[in-house]
Motif scaffolding. Structure first.
Motif, PDB file in Angstrom:
ATOM      1  N   ARG A  28      -8.300  -5.119  -3.318  1.00 38.21           N
ATOM      2  CA  ARG A  28      -7.493  -6.318  -3.835  1.00 38.21           C
ATOM      3  C   ARG A  28      -6.549  -5.620  -4.808  1.00 38.21           C
ATOM      4  NH1 ARG A  28      -6.154 -11.277  -2.350  1.00 38.21           N
ATOM      5  NH2 ARG A  28      -5.867 -12.815  -3.991  1.00 38.21           N
ATOM      6  N   VAL A  29      -5.312  -5.681  -4.752  1.00 36.38           N
ATOM      7  CA  VAL A  29      -4.168  -5.087  -5.332  1.00 36.38           C
ATOM      8  C   VAL A  29      -3.286  -5.861  -6.027  1.00 36.38           C
ATOM      9  CG1 VAL A  29      -2.299  -3.472  -5.156  1.00 36.38           C
ATOM     10  CG2 VAL A  29      -4.158  -3.244  -3.686  1.00 36.38           C
ATOM     11  N   GLY A  30      -3.026  -5.713  -7.148  1.00 35.47           N
ATOM     12  CA  GLY A  30      -2.469  -6.545  -8.266  1.00 35.47           C
ATOM     13  C   GLY A  30      -1.014  -6.065  -8.179  1.00 35.47           C
ATOM     14  N   ILE A  31       0.040  -6.841  -8.145  1.00 33.95           N
ATOM     15  CA  ILE A  31       1.409  -6.508  -7.849  1.00 33.95           C
ATOM     16  C   ILE A  31       2.315  -7.118  -9.227  1.00 33.95           C
ATOM     17  CG2 ILE A  31       3.584  -6.135  -6.540  1.00 33.95           C
ATOM     18  CD1 ILE A  31       1.875  -6.432  -4.439  1.00 33.95           C
ATOM     19  N   ALA A  32       3.058  -6.393  -9.803  1.00 36.29           N
ATOM     20  CA  ALA A  32       3.975  -6.704 -10.740  1.00 36.29           C
ATOM     21  C   ALA A  32       5.164  -6.578 -10.413  1.00 36.29           C
ATOM     22  CB  ALA A  32       3.520  -6.483 -12.222  1.00 36.29           C
ATOM     23  N   ALA A  33       6.275  -7.504 -10.307  1.00 34.46           N
ATOM     24  CA  ALA A  33       7.790  -7.431 -10.060  1.00 34.46           C
ATOM     25  C   ALA A  33       8.352  -7.307 -11.453  1.00 34.46           C
ATOM     26  CB  ALA A  33       8.470  -8.255  -9.050  1.00 34.46           C
ATOM     27  N   LEU A  34       8.727  -6.143 -11.898  1.00 32.11           N
ATOM     28  CA  LEU A  34       9.591  -6.112 -13.253  1.00 32.11           C
ATOM     29  C   LEU A  34      10.876  -6.561 -13.195  1.00 32.11           C
ATOM     30  CD1 LEU A  34       8.038  -2.599 -14.103  1.00 32.11           C
ATOM     31  CD2 LEU A  34       7.138  -4.701 -14.387  1.00 32.11           C
ATOM     32  N   LEU A  44       4.060  -2.836   2.274  1.00 32.40           N
ATOM     33  CA  LEU A  44       3.483  -2.129   1.601  1.00 32.40           C
ATOM     34  C   LEU A  44       2.592  -0.936   2.293  1.00 32.40           C
ATOM     35  CD1 LEU A  44       2.630  -1.382  -1.558  1.00 32.40           C
ATOM     36  CD2 LEU A  44       0.837  -2.944  -1.343  1.00 32.40           C
ATOM     37  N   ARG A  45       2.682   0.202   1.632  1.00 35.67           N
ATOM     38  CA  ARG A  45       2.019   1.551   2.318  1.00 35.67           C
ATOM     39  C   ARG A  45       1.188   2.184   1.116  1.00 35.67           C
ATOM     40  NH1 ARG A  45       6.868   1.900   4.594  1.00 35.67           N
ATOM     41  NH2 ARG A  45       7.440   3.942   3.247  1.00 35.67           N
ATOM     42  N   ALA A  46       0.153   2.750   1.402  1.00 32.50           N
ATOM     43  CA  ALA A  46      -0.722   3.549   0.470  1.00 32.50           C
ATOM     44  C   ALA A  46      -1.270   4.569   1.217  1.00 32.50           C
ATOM     45  CB  ALA A  46      -1.814   2.577  -0.078  1.00 32.50           C
ATOM     46  N   TRP A  84      -8.036  10.693   2.157  1.00 37.91           N
ATOM     47  CA  TRP A  84      -9.210   9.775   2.886  1.00 37.91           C
ATOM     48  C   TRP A  84      -8.472   8.977   4.003  1.00 37.91           C
ATOM     49  CZ3 TRP A  84     -12.022   4.951   0.683  1.00 37.91           C
ATOM     50  CH2 TRP A  84     -12.953   4.501   1.405  1.00 37.91           C
ATOM     51  N   MET A  85      -7.395   8.056   4.048  1.00 38.15           N
ATOM     52  CA  MET A  85      -6.679   7.519   4.686  1.00 38.15           C
ATOM     53  C   MET A  85      -5.445   6.904   4.300  1.00 38.15           C
ATOM     54  SD  MET A  85      -8.328   3.703   4.490  1.00 38.15           S
ATOM     55  CE  MET A  85     -10.125   4.173   4.300  1.00 38.15           C
ATOM     56  N   HIS A  86      -4.315   6.591   5.278  1.00 44.35           N
ATOM     57  CA  HIS A  86      -3.286   5.865   5.033  1.00 44.35           C
ATOM     58  C   HIS A  86      -3.471   4.407   5.673  1.00 44.35           C
ATOM     59  CE1 HIS A  86      -1.356   9.909   5.477  1.00 44.35           C
ATOM     60  NE2 HIS A  86      -0.575   9.463   4.562  1.00 44.35           N
ATOM     61  N   CYS A  87      -3.064   3.516   4.819  1.00 44.35           N
ATOM     62  CA  CYS A  87      -3.228   2.063   5.181  1.00 44.35           C
ATOM     63  C   CYS A  87      -2.033   1.274   4.690  1.00 44.35           C
ATOM     64  CB  CYS A  87      -4.362   1.420   4.575  1.00 44.35           C
ATOM     65  SG  CYS A  87      -4.648   1.765   2.626  1.00 44.35           S
ATOM     66  N   ALA A  88      -1.585   0.085   5.386  1.00 43.38           N
ATOM     67  CA  ALA A  88      -0.488  -0.557   5.084  1.00 43.38           C
ATOM     68  C   ALA A  88      -0.801  -2.226   5.422  1.00 43.38           C
ATOM     69  CB  ALA A  88       0.634  -0.159   6.197  1.00 43.38           C
ATOM     70  N   THR A  89       0.042  -3.043   4.511  1.00 45.43           N
ATOM     71  CA  THR A  89       0.026  -4.501   4.763  1.00 45.43           C
ATOM     72  C   THR A  89       1.158  -5.050   4.485  1.00 45.43           C
ATOM     73  OG1 THR A  89      -1.420  -6.556   4.423  1.00 45.43           O
ATOM     74  CG2 THR A  89      -0.729  -5.153   2.670  1.00 45.43           C
ATOM     75  N   MET A  90       1.706  -6.177   5.019  1.00 47.12           N
ATOM     76  CA  MET A  90       3.028  -7.092   4.600  1.00 47.12           C
ATOM     77  C   MET A  90       2.437  -8.001   3.543  1.00 47.12           C
ATOM     78  SD  MET A  90       5.415  -5.981   6.197  1.00 47.12           S
ATOM     79  CE  MET A  90       6.547  -7.264   5.644  1.00 47.12           C
ATOM     80  N   VAL A  91       3.067  -7.839   2.478  1.00 44.26           N
ATOM     81  CA  VAL A  91       3.019  -8.788   1.364  1.00 44.26           C
ATOM     82  C   VAL A  91       3.973 -10.011   1.459  1.00 44.26           C
ATOM     83  CG1 VAL A  91       3.084  -9.090  -1.267  1.00 44.26           C
ATOM     84  CG2 VAL A  91       2.161  -6.902  -0.153  1.00 44.26           C
ATOM     85  N   PHE A 132       1.086   4.558  -3.829  1.00 43.59           N
ATOM     86  CA  PHE A 132       1.811   3.367  -3.217  1.00 43.59           C
ATOM     87  C   PHE A 132       3.188   3.855  -2.655  1.00 43.59           C
ATOM     88  CE2 PHE A 132      -1.445   1.356  -5.841  1.00 43.59           C
ATOM     89  CZ  PHE A 132      -2.135   0.361  -4.643  1.00 43.59           C
ATOM     90  N   SER A 133       3.751   3.345  -1.812  1.00 43.85           N
ATOM     91  CA  SER A 133       5.062   3.392  -1.270  1.00 43.85           C
ATOM     92  C   SER A 133       5.773   2.052  -0.513  1.00 43.85           C
ATOM     93  CB  SER A 133       5.365   4.810  -0.353  1.00 43.85           C
ATOM     94  OG  SER A 133       4.402   4.671   0.710  1.00 43.85           O
ATOM     95  N   GLY A 134       6.597   1.841  -0.029  1.00 47.23           N
ATOM     96  CA  GLY A 134       7.141   1.018   0.856  1.00 47.23           C
ATOM     97  C   GLY A 134       8.391   0.330   0.711  1.00 47.23           C
ATOM     98  N   THR A 135       8.748  -0.604   1.412  1.00 47.63           N
ATOM     99  CA  THR A 135      10.045  -1.246   1.100  1.00 47.63           C
ATOM    100  C   THR A 135      10.168  -2.690   0.669  1.00 47.63           C
ATOM    101  OG1 THR A 135      10.644   0.107   3.146  1.00 47.63           O
ATOM    102  CG2 THR A 135      11.967  -1.902   2.612  1.00 47.63           C
ATOM    103  N   VAL A 136      10.762  -2.964  -0.034  1.00 46.61           N
ATOM    104  CA  VAL A 136      10.887  -4.256  -0.686  1.00 46.61           C
ATOM    105  C   VAL A 136      12.126  -5.185  -0.381  1.00 46.61           C
ATOM    106  CG1 VAL A 136      11.000  -5.727  -3.042  1.00 46.61           C
ATOM    107  CG2 VAL A 136       9.678  -3.513  -2.803  1.00 46.61           C
ATOM    108  N   PHE A 137      11.862  -6.247   0.125  1.00 46.36           N
ATOM    109  CA  PHE A 137      12.986  -7.271   0.475  1.00 46.36           C
ATOM    110  C   PHE A 137      13.359  -8.228  -0.608  1.00 46.36           C
ATOM    111  CE2 PHE A 137      10.879  -5.185   4.346  1.00 46.36           C
ATOM    112  CZ  PHE A 137      11.563  -4.994   5.053  1.00 46.36           C
ATOM    113  N   ILE A 138      14.763  -8.127  -0.662  1.00 47.34           N
ATOM    114  CA  ILE A 138      15.122  -9.251  -1.931  1.00 47.34           C
ATOM    115  C   ILE A 138      16.262  -9.920  -1.290  1.00 47.34           C
ATOM    116  CG2 ILE A 138      13.862  -7.896  -3.883  1.00 47.34           C
ATOM    117  CD1 ILE A 138      16.491  -6.904  -4.573  1.00 47.34           C
ATOM    118  N   LYS A 139      16.826 -10.912  -2.129  1.00 47.28           N
ATOM    119  CA  LYS A 139      18.103 -11.450  -1.781  1.00 47.28           C
ATOM    120  C   LYS A 139      19.140 -10.608  -2.228  1.00 47.28           C
ATOM    121  CE  LYS A 139      20.653 -15.857  -2.224  1.00 47.28           C
ATOM    122  NZ  LYS A 139      20.631 -17.203  -3.134  1.00 47.28           N
TER     123      LYS A 139
END
Length: 215
Positions: A28-34, A44-46, A84-91, A132-139
C-alpha cells in the motif's frame, strides 16, 4: 527530456493478496502530489531492494544465510543491498494525494537470491528499500503533458517476515521449490520409478538416507 513532477511516496503497509492465483504481495503506497493541478494518471514503477545489513540474525538464521553471505565474520563486507524485484502499476487520477496497491509478484524458487534470504529468516522484519520512478500524466496547454517522477524518490519499509511466511503457506503449504537440470530430473524420475517410490520427496529422502550410511 521530460520535466520532473514533484511527488512524494511512502509505503504504508504490506500484505498478501488473498485472491491471487500466484503468490503476490500488495504494498500500500501513499502518494502526495506537491503541485496544485490534478493528476490524470501515473505509470508507477518501483525497484525493490533488500538491505540485509539493517537487522540482526539468530544463529539458526545465520546458518541459513551462509550460502549467501559466507561465514558471519565476513558479513560486514558481504552483506550488501541486493535487488529483490521490479514491479509496476497504473495509478488512476487524483488531486493532492492518493493511496494505491502496488502488486509484487513473488517466487519460492530457491535459485533466486531473495527467496533464499527470506526462507532463512525466522522472526523479525525484512528491511526493504523502494526506489520509485515512472511517468506522470497531467493537463497541458494542448491536451496531456508528460512529466517524470524524480530519480531520488525512495522509501524504506520493514516488512514483518510473517507476511512472507503467510503468503507462501497459502500457496505452497509445507513445501518449497528447487530448480534442477533436465538430466538430473530424468535421473531422479528413473530412480523413483525403478524403486517403486510414490513421489520425489520419498526419492530424495531415500537418497539422503543412503548417503548418510556411506563410510
Amino acid at each position: 527530456m521530460s520535466p520532473v513532477y514533484s511527488t512524494a511516496f511512502a509505503v504504508l503497509e504490506m500484505k498478501p493478496e488473498p485472491y491471487a492465483v500466484a503468490p503476490i504481495l500488495a504494498a500500500r503506497v501513499g502518494i502526495a502530489a506537491l503541485a496544485e493541478e490534478p493528476v490524470h494518471a501515473i505509470a508507477l514503477r518501483a525497484q525493490v531492494r533488500i538491505e540485509p545489513f539493517r537487522r540482526g540474525y539468530s544463529e539458526e538464521e545465520g546458518a541459513g544465510l551462509a550460502d549467501l553471505f559466507g561465514p558471519r565474520e565476513r558479513w560486514p563486507a558481504t552483506q550488501r543491498s541486493f535487488l529483490w524485484m521490479h514491479c509496476a502499476t497504473m495509478v488512476p487520477g487524483f488531486t493532492g494525494g492518493a493511496e494505491v496497491d502496488l502488486p509484487m509478484p513473488c517466487t519460492y524458487d530457491f535459485e533466486v537470491t531473495g527467496s533464499k534470504y527470506l526462507h532463512a529468516l525466522r522472526e523479525g522484519v525484512v528491511p526493504l528499500l523502494f526506489l520509485f520512478s515512472g511517468t506522470v500524466f497531467i493537463k497541458g496547454s494542448g491536451g496531456f503533458a508528460i512529466q517524470q517522477i524524480p530519480w531520488d524518490r525512495e522509501d524504506k519499509f520493514d516488512m514483518p517476515i510473517s507476511v512472507w511466511h503467510d503468503l507462501m503457506a497459502a500457496h505452497f503449504p509445507n513445501t518449497g521449490w528447487l530448480r534442477l537440470r533436465r538430466d538430473t530430473l530424468d535421473a531422479l524420475t528413473a530412480y523413483k520409478s525403478g524403486h517403486g517410490l510414490l513421489g520425489f520427496d520419498d526419492t530424495v529422502t531415500r537418497l539422503l538416507a543412503r548417503a548418510e550410511e556411506l563410510p
